[in-house]
Design an enzyme around this catalytic site. Sequence first.
Site, PDB file in Angstrom:
ATOM      1  N   ASN A  90       0.802  -1.236   0.000  1.00  0.00           N
ATOM      2  CA  ASN A  90       0.000   0.000   0.000  1.00  0.00           C
ATOM      3  C   ASN A  90       0.836   1.288   0.000  1.00  0.00           C
ATOM      4  OD1 ASN A  90       0.766  -0.555   2.627  1.00  0.00           O
ATOM      5  ND2 ASN A  90      -1.121   0.221   3.537  1.00  0.00           N
ATOM      6  N   GLU A 187       4.463  -4.484  12.058  1.00  0.00           N
ATOM      7  CA  GLU A 187       3.486  -3.431  11.763  1.00  0.00           C
ATOM      8  C   GLU A 187       2.341  -4.093  11.023  1.00  0.00           C
ATOM      9  OE1 GLU A 187       3.576  -0.506  12.871  1.00  0.00           O
ATOM     10  OE2 GLU A 187       5.645   0.088  13.191  1.00  0.00           O
ATOM     11  N   CYS A 221      -3.466   0.764   6.764  1.00  0.00           N
ATOM     12  CA  CYS A 221      -3.538  -0.069   7.975  1.00  0.00           C
ATOM     13  C   CYS A 221      -4.193   0.640   9.153  1.00  0.00           C
ATOM     14  CB  CYS A 221      -2.134  -0.510   8.358  1.00  0.00           C
ATOM     15  SG  CYS A 221      -1.029   0.890   8.601  1.00  0.00           S
ATOM     16  N   GLU A 401       7.940   2.377  14.390  1.00  0.00           N
ATOM     17  CA  GLU A 401       8.657   3.008  13.285  1.00  0.00           C
ATOM     18  C   GLU A 401       8.523   4.517  13.480  1.00  0.00           C
ATOM     19  OE1 GLU A 401       6.994   0.840   9.776  1.00  0.00           O
ATOM     20  OE2 GLU A 401       8.956  -0.117   9.836  1.00  0.00           O
TER      21      GLU A 401
HETATM   22  N1  LIG Z   1       0.916  -1.354  10.569  1.00  0.00           N
HETATM   23  C1  LIG Z   1       1.425  -0.867   9.451  1.00  0.00           C
HETATM   24  O1  LIG Z   1       2.298   0.002   9.451  1.00  0.00           O
HETATM   25  C2  LIG Z   1       0.948  -1.393   8.114  1.00  0.00           C
HETATM   26  C3  LIG Z   1       1.246  -0.667   6.957  1.00  0.00           C
HETATM   27  C4  LIG Z   1       0.798  -1.142   5.735  1.00  0.00           C
HETATM   28  C5  LIG Z   1       0.042  -2.322   5.664  1.00  0.00           C
HETATM   29  N2  LIG Z   1      -0.236  -3.002   6.794  1.00  0.00           N
HETATM   30  C6  LIG Z   1      -1.052  -4.247   6.717  1.00  0.00           C
HETATM   31  O2  LIG Z   1      -0.653  -5.037   5.608  1.00  0.00           O
HETATM   32  C7  LIG Z   1      -1.742  -5.805   5.116  1.00  0.00           C
HETATM   33  C8  LIG Z   1      -1.838  -5.677   3.616  1.00  0.00           C
HETATM   34  O3  LIG Z   1      -0.613  -5.937   3.044  1.00  0.00           O
HETATM   35  P1  LIG Z   1      -0.261  -7.315   2.294  1.00  0.00           P
HETATM   36  O4  LIG Z   1      -1.505  -7.882   1.691  1.00  0.00           O
HETATM   37  O5  LIG Z   1       0.917  -7.055   1.429  1.00  0.00           O
HETATM   38  O6  LIG Z   1       0.171  -8.231   3.521  1.00  0.00           O
HETATM   39  P2  LIG Z   1       0.827  -9.688   3.473  1.00  0.00           P
HETATM   40  O7  LIG Z   1       0.974 -10.108   4.892  1.00  0.00           O
HETATM   41  O8  LIG Z   1       0.083 -10.569   2.558  1.00  0.00           O
HETATM   42  O9  LIG Z   1       2.257  -9.463   2.790  1.00  0.00           O
HETATM   43  C9  LIG Z   1       3.201  -8.552   3.311  1.00  0.00           C
HETATM   44  C10 LIG Z   1       4.579  -8.948   2.852  1.00  0.00           C
HETATM   45  O10 LIG Z   1       4.933 -10.199   3.412  1.00  0.00           O
HETATM   46  C11 LIG Z   1       5.398 -11.086   2.403  1.00  0.00           C
HETATM   47  N3  LIG Z   1       5.068 -12.446   2.849  1.00  0.00           N
HETATM   48  C12 LIG Z   1       3.910 -13.119   2.658  1.00  0.00           C
HETATM   49  N4  LIG Z   1       3.978 -14.316   3.275  1.00  0.00           N
HETATM   50  C13 LIG Z   1       5.195 -14.396   3.864  1.00  0.00           C
HETATM   51  C14 LIG Z   1       5.858 -15.381   4.660  1.00  0.00           C
HETATM   52  N5  LIG Z   1       5.266 -16.535   4.974  1.00  0.00           N
HETATM   53  N6  LIG Z   1       7.112 -15.128   5.108  1.00  0.00           N
HETATM   54  C15 LIG Z   1       7.710 -13.956   4.816  1.00  0.00           C
HETATM   55  N7  LIG Z   1       7.145 -12.987   4.062  1.00  0.00           N
HETATM   56  C16 LIG Z   1       5.894 -13.200   3.594  1.00  0.00           C
HETATM   57  C17 LIG Z   1       4.671 -10.616   1.163  1.00  0.00           C
HETATM   58  O11 LIG Z   1       5.327 -11.051  -0.011  1.00  0.00           O
HETATM   59  C18 LIG Z   1       4.730  -9.107   1.349  1.00  0.00           C
HETATM   60  O12 LIG Z   1       5.985  -8.589   0.959  1.00  0.00           O
HETATM   61  C19 LIG Z   1      -2.972  -5.258   5.829  1.00  0.00           C
HETATM   62  O13 LIG Z   1      -3.362  -6.131   6.849  1.00  0.00           O
HETATM   63  C20 LIG Z   1      -2.466  -3.940   6.410  1.00  0.00           C
HETATM   64  O14 LIG Z   1      -3.181  -3.503   7.540  1.00  0.00           O
HETATM   65  C21 LIG Z   1       0.204  -2.573   8.010  1.00  0.00           C
HETATM   66  O1  LIG Z   2      -0.710   1.703   5.969  1.00  0.00           O
HETATM   67  C1  LIG Z   2      -0.385   2.126   7.058  1.00  0.00           C
HETATM   68  C2  LIG Z   2       0.292   3.377   7.425  1.00  0.00           C
HETATM   69  C3  LIG Z   2       1.571   3.566   6.728  1.00  0.00           C
HETATM   70  C4  LIG Z   2       1.865   4.554   5.875  1.00  0.00           C
HETATM   71  N1  LIG Z   2       3.122   4.361   5.488  1.00  0.00           N
HETATM   72  C5  LIG Z   2       3.585   3.275   6.058  1.00  0.00           C
HETATM   73  N2  LIG Z   2       2.615   2.807   6.852  1.00  0.00           N
END
Ligand SMILES: NC(=O)c1ccc[n+]([C@@H]2O[C@H](COP(=O)([O-])OP(=O)(O)OC[C@H]3O[C@@H](n4cnc5c(N)ncnc54)[C@H](O)[C@@H]3O)[C@@H](O)[C@H]2O)c1
Ligand SMILES: O=CCc1c[nH]cn1
Length: 427
Positions: A90, A187, A221, A401
């Site tokens: 994202n 995160e 997120c 972070e």
């Molecule tokens: N808290 C935060 O700062 C934050 C920020 C952005 C997104 N998010 C969260 O991320 C999610 C959406 O992102 P997404 O769909 O890319 O998440 P995801 O968990 O599917 O993937 C995230 C990353 O992990 C990798 N990955 C997947 N399986 C793995 C494994 N078994 N071992 C190691 N790496 C692995 C993916 O290739 C990707 O690079 C939402 O739940 C969102 O809330 C959190």
């Molecule tokens: O998606 C969640 C908030 C954020 C923005 N940049 C990195 N994390």
Amino acid sequence: MSGMERCRVMLEAARIIREQREEIATMETINNGKSIFEARVDIDISWQCLEYYAGLAGSLAGEHIQLPGGSFGYTRREPLGVCVGIGAWNYPFQIACWKSGPALACGNAMVYKPSPFTPISVVRLAEIFTEAGVPKGLFNVVQGGAATGQLLCQHPDVAKISFTGSVPTGMKIMEMAAKGIKPVTLELGGKSPLIIFSDADLENAVKGALMANFLTQGEVCCNGTRVFVERKILDTFTKEVVKRTQKIKIGDPLLEDTRMGALINRPHLNRVQGFIKQAKEQGAEVLCGGDLYVPDDPKLKNGYYMRPCVLGNCKDDMTCVKEEIFGPVMAILPFDTEEEVLERANATKFGLAGGVFTRDIQKAHRVVAALKAGMCFINNYNVSPVELPFGGYKSSGFGRENGRAAIEYYSQLKTVCVEMGDVESAF
Ligand SMILES: NC(=O)c1ccc[n+]([C@@H]2O[C@H](COP(=O)([O-])OP(=O)(O)OC[C@H]3O[C@@H](n4cnc5c(N)ncnc54)[C@H](O)[C@@H]3O)[C@@H](O)[C@H]2O)c1
Ligand SMILES: O=CCc1c[nH]cn1
């Protein structure tokens, strides 16, 4: 390198990003589908992050502790070694900066794996680091999906893992980290509450609710997707939110006036649509949007666009109120008392963020103190100053972070005890 030397290189990287803002923002828009308007903000936050940690790099220090008899101790803040960063799709460029900024400032190396859905812009970041003077091999990008991520997490030479992504993947990462006794920053996702009291400035509260739900197609997120509204103003607030939501310009994310681009991919769009369908089945009312959007431009007709959705008549036990949708879907929930809303706001497995709109300053501080969430907003939402630590409570993860706090997560403390007298031996 010394801290000051690292500072200079990082400042140069920040300068290049700033100079190439437009090019990188365009790349990010193509990478992710978010509007160019928003991508520019992401890039600004990214160079600000590198500037901020450049500033801290030169001042990283331990402390001197006087001991009896002239002896003393001191601490050294040392890097961890090779850190792995794994990012979500994202905020591809920004997440990489939020991780590499503090990692490099503290003297670590980083191997970064972006999401396979957004592989491009992080490669540009690596090139910029090299142009700025980061030694070859200090910041590396490895492309791939889950299997690649696993190999990185399990590698014995890796000292730390910083992960941004979903809760289920976060659990797997933590398991792998545990096996290697590696520190980990997680995160993860959220389902954050935004509480609007009847004494709030209505105009700001409505703007705040839109900011809390519709940036980056709702794929954020920390979004405040559970909007609790004091019953007295429910109708007025809801009407205004719906009116403004309907005006959001959807379409080609590269156009200047677009404010909502395309979701990340077809399966995710279908998933978001599934949540809306289920919400209707469970009794929620679609007040606006939720349907697919087909832009007039024929080349975009198969794009992953949808109209931002506001759901009324929501109940706390509905799936759309309990689960992270990660799309442009706002749920509105009425409340009557402060005590009641706090209990409901905290009744979630997540704890990433929360917000409150009120003119009553005491109430505002009382409410955020009671919210079980790592990032709280008073009278605004989803602003990201890099000076402020960001991270979750409960299933939304741990570690921080941004801000000075991140230094703790990318360095370790060595204690040195210095004897100035003779050894007093027990033997
Ligand atoms: N808290 C935060 O700062 C934050 C920020 C952005 C997104 N998010 C969260 O991320 C999610 C959406 O992102 P997404 O769909 O890319 O998440 P995801 O968990 O599917 O993937 C995230 C990353 O992990 C990798 N990955 C997947 N399986 C793995 C494994 N078994 N071992 C190691 N790496 C692995 C993916 O290739 C990707 O690079 C939402 O739940 C969102 O809330 C959190
Ligand atoms: O998606 C969640 C908030 C954020 C923005 N940049 C990195 N994390």
